[in-house]
Write a protein that holds these residues in place. Structure first.
Motif, PDB file in Angstrom:
ATOM      1  N   PHE A  73       0.846  -1.194   0.000  1.00 59.00           N
ATOM      2  CA  PHE A  73       0.000   0.000   0.000  1.00 59.00           C
ATOM      3  C   PHE A  73       0.877   1.237   0.000  1.00 59.00           C
ATOM      4  O   PHE A  73       1.773   1.368   0.842  1.00 59.00           O
ATOM      5  CB  PHE A  73      -0.902  -0.005   1.235  1.00 59.00           C
ATOM      6  CG  PHE A  73      -1.904   1.124   1.285  1.00 59.00           C
ATOM      7  CD1 PHE A  73      -2.678   1.436   0.174  1.00 59.00           C
ATOM      8  CD2 PHE A  73      -2.076   1.855   2.447  1.00 59.00           C
ATOM      9  CE1 PHE A  73      -3.611   2.468   0.222  1.00 59.00           C
ATOM     10  CE2 PHE A  73      -3.003   2.886   2.503  1.00 59.00           C
ATOM     11  CZ  PHE A  73      -3.773   3.188   1.389  1.00 59.00           C
ATOM     12  N   ASP A  74       0.638   2.144  -0.949  1.00 59.24           N
ATOM     13  CA  ASP A  74       1.416   3.379  -1.009  1.00 59.24           C
ATOM     14  C   ASP A  74       0.576   4.604  -0.681  1.00 59.24           C
ATOM     15  O   ASP A  74       0.990   5.742  -0.916  1.00 59.24           O
ATOM     16  CB  ASP A  74       2.076   3.546  -2.377  1.00 59.24           C
ATOM     17  CG  ASP A  74       1.076   3.710  -3.525  1.00 59.24           C
ATOM     18  OD1 ASP A  74      -0.142   3.816  -3.244  1.00 59.24           O
ATOM     19  OD2 ASP A  74       1.504   3.744  -4.693  1.00 59.24           O
ATOM     20  N   VAL A 113      -2.363   5.206  -2.049  1.00 60.34           N
ATOM     21  CA  VAL A 113      -3.343   5.312  -3.131  1.00 60.34           C
ATOM     22  C   VAL A 113      -3.635   3.951  -3.738  1.00 60.34           C
ATOM     23  O   VAL A 113      -4.787   3.550  -3.892  1.00 60.34           O
ATOM     24  CB  VAL A 113      -2.861   6.278  -4.231  1.00 60.34           C
ATOM     25  CG1 VAL A 113      -3.847   6.300  -5.394  1.00 60.34           C
ATOM     26  CG2 VAL A 113      -2.672   7.687  -3.664  1.00 60.34           C
ATOM     27  N   ARG A 114      -2.584   3.229  -4.068  1.00 58.13           N
ATOM     28  CA  ARG A 114      -2.720   1.903  -4.663  1.00 58.13           C
ATOM     29  C   ARG A 114      -2.399   0.844  -3.615  1.00 58.13           C
ATOM     30  O   ARG A 114      -1.455   0.989  -2.846  1.00 58.13           O
ATOM     31  CB  ARG A 114      -1.778   1.751  -5.868  1.00 58.13           C
ATOM     32  CG  ARG A 114      -2.062   2.757  -6.973  1.00 58.13           C
ATOM     33  CD  ARG A 114      -1.041   2.644  -8.110  1.00 58.13           C
ATOM     34  NE  ARG A 114      -1.285   3.664  -9.115  1.00 58.13           N
ATOM     35  CZ  ARG A 114      -2.130   3.526 -10.120  1.00 58.13           C
ATOM     36  NH1 ARG A 114      -2.796   2.387 -10.268  1.00 58.13           N
ATOM     37  NH2 ARG A 114      -2.332   4.515 -10.973  1.00 58.13           N
ATOM     38  N   GLU A 115      -3.196  -0.224  -3.627  1.00 58.38           N
ATOM     39  CA  GLU A 115      -2.945  -1.292  -2.676  1.00 58.38           C
ATOM     40  C   GLU A 115      -3.193  -2.651  -3.315  1.00 58.38           C
ATOM     41  O   GLU A 115      -3.947  -2.781  -4.282  1.00 58.38           O
ATOM     42  CB  GLU A 115      -3.823  -1.135  -1.433  1.00 58.38           C
ATOM     43  CG  GLU A 115      -5.305  -1.290  -1.660  1.00 58.38           C
ATOM     44  CD  GLU A 115      -6.105  -1.111  -0.381  1.00 58.38           C
ATOM     45  OE1 GLU A 115      -5.516  -1.029   0.709  1.00 58.38           O
ATOM     46  OE2 GLU A 115      -7.349  -1.057  -0.474  1.00 58.38           O
ATOM     47  N   ARG A 116      -2.508  -3.633  -2.753  1.00 56.18           N
ATOM     48  CA  ARG A 116      -2.675  -5.021  -3.186  1.00 56.18           C
ATOM     49  C   ARG A 116      -3.082  -5.828  -1.966  1.00 56.18           C
ATOM     50  O   ARG A 116      -2.412  -5.788  -0.929  1.00 56.18           O
ATOM     51  CB  ARG A 116      -1.372  -5.549  -3.785  1.00 56.18           C
ATOM     52  CG  ARG A 116      -1.457  -6.964  -4.355  1.00 56.18           C
ATOM     53  CD  ARG A 116      -0.224  -7.240  -5.220  1.00 56.18           C
ATOM     54  NE  ARG A 116       1.004  -7.057  -4.465  1.00 56.18           N
ATOM     55  CZ  ARG A 116       1.648  -8.049  -3.814  1.00 56.18           C
ATOM     56  NH1 ARG A 116       1.148  -9.276  -3.838  1.00 56.18           N
ATOM     57  NH2 ARG A 116       2.765  -7.818  -3.160  1.00 56.18           N
ATOM     58  N   ARG A 161      -6.551  -5.874  -6.328  1.00 54.81           N
ATOM     59  CA  ARG A 161      -5.793  -4.627  -6.503  1.00 54.81           C
ATOM     60  C   ARG A 161      -6.790  -3.482  -6.529  1.00 54.81           C
ATOM     61  O   ARG A 161      -7.816  -3.565  -7.206  1.00 54.81           O
ATOM     62  CB  ARG A 161      -4.981  -4.662  -7.795  1.00 54.81           C
ATOM     63  CG  ARG A 161      -3.890  -5.731  -7.815  1.00 54.81           C
ATOM     64  CD  ARG A 161      -3.108  -5.697  -9.130  1.00 54.81           C
ATOM     65  NE  ARG A 161      -2.121  -6.749  -9.182  1.00 54.81           N
ATOM     66  CZ  ARG A 161      -0.885  -6.654  -8.687  1.00 54.81           C
ATOM     67  NH1 ARG A 161      -0.494  -5.503  -8.130  1.00 54.81           N
ATOM     68  NH2 ARG A 161      -0.046  -7.656  -8.764  1.00 54.81           N
ATOM     69  N   ARG A 162      -6.462  -2.393  -5.811  1.00 57.78           N
ATOM     70  CA  ARG A 162      -7.397  -1.274  -5.731  1.00 57.78           C
ATOM     71  C   ARG A 162      -6.653   0.058  -5.872  1.00 57.78           C
ATOM     72  O   ARG A 162      -5.492   0.190  -5.472  1.00 57.78           O
ATOM     73  CB  ARG A 162      -8.138  -1.281  -4.398  1.00 57.78           C
ATOM     74  CG  ARG A 162      -8.832  -2.596  -4.086  1.00 57.78           C
ATOM     75  CD  ARG A 162      -9.945  -2.426  -3.081  1.00 57.78           C
ATOM     76  NE  ARG A 162      -9.535  -1.697  -1.893  1.00 57.78           N
ATOM     77  CZ  ARG A 162     -10.390  -1.180  -1.006  1.00 57.78           C
ATOM     78  NH1 ARG A 162     -11.687  -1.298  -1.188  1.00 57.78           N
ATOM     79  NH2 ARG A 162      -9.949  -0.539   0.068  1.00 57.78           N
ATOM     80  N   VAL A 163      -7.372   1.030  -6.415  1.00 57.83           N
ATOM     81  CA  VAL A 163      -6.888   2.410  -6.482  1.00 57.83           C
ATOM     82  C   VAL A 163      -7.930   3.270  -5.784  1.00 57.83           C
ATOM     83  O   VAL A 163      -9.103   3.274  -6.172  1.00 57.83           O
ATOM     84  CB  VAL A 163      -6.680   2.886  -7.933  1.00 57.83           C
ATOM     85  CG1 VAL A 163      -6.114   4.306  -7.940  1.00 57.83           C
ATOM     86  CG2 VAL A 163      -5.753   1.938  -8.689  1.00 57.83           C
ATOM     87  N   HIS A 193      -9.556   6.833  -4.552  1.00 55.38           N
ATOM     88  CA  HIS A 193      -9.690   8.240  -4.959  1.00 55.38           C
ATOM     89  C   HIS A 193     -10.566   8.955  -3.930  1.00 55.38           C
ATOM     90  O   HIS A 193     -11.781   9.091  -4.125  1.00 55.38           O
ATOM     91  CB  HIS A 193     -10.323   8.349  -6.347  1.00 55.38           C
ATOM     92  CG  HIS A 193      -9.577   7.629  -7.424  1.00 55.38           C
ATOM     93  ND1 HIS A 193      -8.435   8.133  -8.005  1.00 55.38           N
ATOM     94  CD2 HIS A 193      -9.809   6.425  -8.017  1.00 55.38           C
ATOM     95  CE1 HIS A 193      -7.992   7.291  -8.924  1.00 55.38           C
ATOM     96  NE2 HIS A 193      -8.805   6.244  -8.949  1.00 55.38           N
ATOM     97  N   GLU A 195     -11.472   2.050  -7.522  1.00 57.50           N
ATOM     98  CA  GLU A 195     -11.348   1.131  -8.653  1.00 57.50           C
ATOM     99  C   GLU A 195     -10.754  -0.180  -8.140  1.00 57.50           C
ATOM    100  O   GLU A 195      -9.858  -0.172  -7.304  1.00 57.50           O
ATOM    101  CB  GLU A 195     -10.426   1.716  -9.726  1.00 57.50           C
ATOM    102  CG  GLU A 195     -10.861   3.049 -10.293  1.00 57.50           C
ATOM    103  CD  GLU A 195      -9.793   3.617 -11.205  1.00 57.50           C
ATOM    104  OE1 GLU A 195      -9.329   2.882 -12.115  1.00 57.50           O
ATOM    105  OE2 GLU A 195      -9.394   4.775 -10.989  1.00 57.50           O
TER     106      GLU A 195
END
Length: 313
Positions: free
Chosen positions: A47-48, A50-53, A70-72, A74, A81
């Motif tokens: 996880f950064d 914003v994006r995570e696995r 996987r997700r983004v 917002h 997403e």
């Protein structure tokens, strides 16, 4: 003959809760097992911000499923997403978006759009998967609505605590004790009976009768336990819970501690709304009951591990 089909769906639901609250529930996937019925455990792999696995386990009927997700995120537009793949069916690939639109200060419209590609399945298998999949969006929205509309009382309904013990012995012996829940009726006094199904190594479905409540009641529970021997962890979620518990998750973890190991039982509980004005007493009752049971199990795991070590010396 195999086939490839793409199925698309879009469902919406009005939710009587602030849009920010609903988006927060969607964004915080790690809390889903306690708040939503189907998820058993969510492991965040990366996880950064914003994006995570994620790796997610859930229950569908009698089957425990596993997904890569996987997700983004917002937060400004309140959308998420996602791209999901069933580990047991590599061809069952789902992409989609959650969108939360504010409709006033305390209401919102939630939309779930998704597409699933089913590859390499016979037509009959594809049809069964399609029917199962088409029912999921409505169920997910209904479950989200149910928890979100309790947002003003959610903090009162949630309870987290842990108990621990230091063991002068190897983690392997303690882990073996915790893993062998089918043997607990002979080893743990408050466990009257236990039956375990482990069709997939490391995934246990355990039906357990216990007598550990302050008033001496015998209660029947059913739980999914995910066992991670390399990480010395066992996480679980109860599928059948007694009053006044609505949901119960937990984790047994073994942490190196000097010459031995610290064994921790961390538990999270969501109480039922019916507790009403007796909520404070219900919190105290559940903490006493579950804490007593976990502490007894921890002490017995310690005794067994240390006794075995002494015998081997």
């Amino acid at each position: 003959m195999s086939s490839q089909r793409v199925h698309a769906s879009e469902r919406t639901a009005w939710i009587a809760a602030p849009a920010g609250v609903v988006y927060g529930l969607l964004a915080d996937a790690v809390r889903w097992p306690l708040l939503l019925p189907a998820p058993v455990h969510v492991e965040r792999m990366d996880f950064d911000g914003v994006r995570e696995r994620l790796r997610l386990w859930d229950v569908a009927g009698e089957r425990v499923r596993s997904f890569h997700l996987r997700r983004v995120l917002h937060p400004r537009s309140r959308t998420v997403e996602f791209e999901q793949e069933d580990t047991a069916r590599p061809g069952a690939h789902t992409t989609g978006t959650w969108a939360v639109e504010a409709r006033g200060a305390a209401a919102c419209l939630v939309t779930l759009r998704q597409e699933r590609t089913l590859e390499g399945l016979p037509a009959a298998g594809t049809e069964r998967s399609r029917q199962e999949w088409e029912a999921e969006p409505a169920e997910r929205l209904a479950h989200l609505k149910a928890v979100a509309e309790r947002w003003e009382r959610l903090d009162e309904l949630l309870l987290s605590f842990e108990d621990s013990v230091h063991v002068d012995g190897p983690a392997e012996l303690v882990y073996d004790f915790l893993h062998r829940i089918a043997d607990w009726p002979e080893r743990v006094p408050h466990v009257e009976s236990a039956s375990v199904i482990e069709d997939v190594p490391g995934v246990q479905v355990a039906a357990v009768d216990t007598c550990a409540t302050p008033d001496g009641r015998t209660i029947a529970t059913k739980a999914v336990r995910l066992c991670f021997p390399s990480a010395a962890r066992i996480v679980y979620k109860e599928l059948v819970t007694p009053e006044p518990i609505a949901a119960h998750t937990g984790e047994w973890s073994l942490i190196p501690d000097g010459d031995g190991v610290r064994v921790v039982c961390a538990q999270q509980v969501m109480l039922r709304e019916e507790a009403g004005t007796e909520l404070v007493e219900a919190r105290r009752y559940v903490r006493t009951w579950l804490g007593r049971a976990s502490t007894e199990t921890l002490r017995l795991a310690k005794w067994r591990a240390q006794t075995t070590v002494r015998r081997l010396r």
